[in-house]
Design an enzyme around this catalytic site. Structure first.
Site, mmCIF file in Angstrom:
data_model
loop_
_atom_site.group_PDB
_atom_site.id
_atom_site.type_symbol
_atom_site.label_atom_id
_atom_site.label_comp_id
_atom_site.label_asym_id
_atom_site.label_seq_id
_atom_site.Cartn_x
_atom_site.Cartn_y
_atom_site.Cartn_z
ATOM 1 C CG HIS A 1 -2.028 -0.877 1.158
ATOM 2 N ND1 HIS A 1 -3.024 -1.059 2.096
ATOM 3 C CD2 HIS A 1 -2.102 -1.922 0.116
ATOM 4 C CE1 HIS A 1 -3.925 -2.116 1.640
ATOM 5 N NE2 HIS A 1 -3.298 -2.558 0.720
ATOM 6 C CD GLU B 1 -1.358 4.065 4.021
ATOM 7 O OE1 GLU B 1 -2.468 4.164 4.585
ATOM 8 O OE2 GLU B 1 -1.125 3.209 3.053
ATOM 9 C CB CYS C 1 -6.133 -0.945 5.408
ATOM 10 S SG CYS C 1 -4.560 -1.452 5.432
ATOM 11 C CB ALA D 1 -16.700 7.336 -32.181
ATOM 12 C CG LEU E 1 -14.253 -5.508 -26.942
ATOM 13 C CD1 LEU E 1 -15.385 -6.199 -26.075
ATOM 14 C CD2 LEU E 1 -14.214 -4.011 -27.310
ATOM 15 C CD GLU F 1 -14.920 1.068 -26.007
ATOM 16 O OE1 GLU F 1 -14.863 0.863 -27.179
ATOM 17 O OE2 GLU F 1 -13.922 1.506 -25.214
ATOM 18 N N GLY G 1 -23.456 -0.345 -29.162
ATOM 19 C CA GLY G 1 -24.266 0.318 -30.516
ATOM 20 C C GLY G 1 -25.355 1.278 -29.705
ATOM 21 C CB SER H 1 -30.498 -0.798 -23.007
ATOM 22 O OG SER H 1 -31.154 -1.267 -24.462
#
Length: 337
Positions: A51, A53, A76, A155, A205, A281, A283, A289
């Site tokens: 972490h 720290e 933490c 796009a 992707l 990404e 359509g 939706s």
């Protein structure tokens, strides 16, 4: 800015160096100051690693006894992949800890601050809190709202189309905006498209044009229509395909049946699997939706100077875009929240 704000801004700047590498952990930076001088600093560099720290104390130039520690998220207090950072601060005998944000994770959620106070350490909380909440918005949203932060990205042409009439894709991004899109992918744990986009574009992707982790790939395919010869199906990387009633495992490719309420099923899956953010990404239908279901937290679009004159209309044509930034000579990056 106050001195506390100056040092906290440094901690936030350090935290951002872990972007694209630490999810599902939050971005955290740490600065150790004594006599108005930095004597150590660090940040959380990758998931599963030390972490912020710990890195800061490893870089100490002198003893931290009596110092002030600036950390962008509550230390933490539990044993996870690493020991509790609150115990480290106590052991090093620091005098004061300044915190940007409390940790919403139930495993911490005030327990780190409580442990520091019980040890006699002065604690200040909430310094530059809005900035800290912004850079860790995915992490905060997941723990506070119980679901992933969802960014809708697409796009379009200069005249408002996302593809030709027959669905044939058009490249709207230039080299710079393409890099920015891949940067966005590293900033999200998952990326999602619809089956029509998968079949038409045959995408990878991934995040090959920006350093960082590629996101978990997801496809919404209610009726199991995705072509089996696509790169997504034939390559060596994991893929999740969400269907209504078809379920199958084939190595690291999973077809997961969610029933009729696909979007709620995806949110529940992410909640269970700890996926804190999704970049959608898809359509027009997929994007609209998510938006209609009230699941969109960010909307981003790239607007090209290419004109198609006709084609598949882009979504959200009636929205007013709040931010416009020129990206290269032939693209604009626009964003609304």
């Amino acid at each position: 800015m106050t001195k506390d704000e100056i040092w906290m801004q440094r901690a936030l700047d350090l935290a951002l160096l872990g972007e694209g590498h630490v999810a599902p952990n939050p971005l955290v930076g740490c600065v150790i100051v004594r006599d108005n001088q930095v004597i150590g600093e660090g940040y959380h560099a990758h998931y599963g690693g030390a972490h912020a720290e710990v890195h800061a104390f490893q870089n100490l130039q002198q003893s931290a006894k009596g110092a002030t520690v600036y950390v962008s998220l509550e230390p933490c207090s539990h044993f996870g992949k690493t020991p509790p950072c609150a115990d480290l601060l106590i052991r090093e005998q620091v005098a004061r800890v300044v915190i940007c944000n409390s940790d919403p994770n139930p495993l911490v959620a005030g327990k780190g601050i409580q442990r520091l106070l019980q040890a006699g350490i002065t604690v200040e909380n909430g310094v530059l809190a809005p900035r800290g909440a912004q850079i860790n918005r995915h992490f905060f949203h997941f723990h506070e709202k119980g679901g992933p932060w969802i960014t809708l990205k697409y796009a379009e042409s200069a005249d408002g189309f996302i593809a030709r009439e027959n669905g044939e894709p058009v490249v709207f991004s230039n080299e710079v905006s393409q890099q920015l899109v891949h940067k966005m992918r590293t900033q999200h744990q998952a990326i999602l498209i619809g089956v029509n986009t998968a079949n038409a574009d045959n995408p990878k992707l991934d995040a090959r044009f920006w350093p960082g982790k590629s996101p978990v790939r997801m496809v919404i395919d209610p009726n199991n229509r995705m072509q089996r010869a696509l790169t997504l199906v034939t390559d060596n990387f994991p893929l999740l395909i969400f269907t209504r009633d078809y379920a199958m495992d084939n190595g690291n490719k999973q077809w997961i049946a969610l029933g009729d309420n696909m979007l709620e099923g995806i949110i529940q899956y992410c909640r269970t699997e700890g996926i804190q953010s999704i970049l959608v990404e898809g359509g027009t239908y997929t994007l609209e939706s998510f938006y209609a279901a009230g699941l969109a937290n960010d909307l981003v679009k790239i607007k090209s100077d290419v004109c198609l004159e006709k084609g598949i209309k882009s979504p959200f044509r009636a929205l007013s875009w709040q931010l416009m930034e020129q990206i290269g000579a032939d693209n604009q990056w626009l964003q609304v929240k």
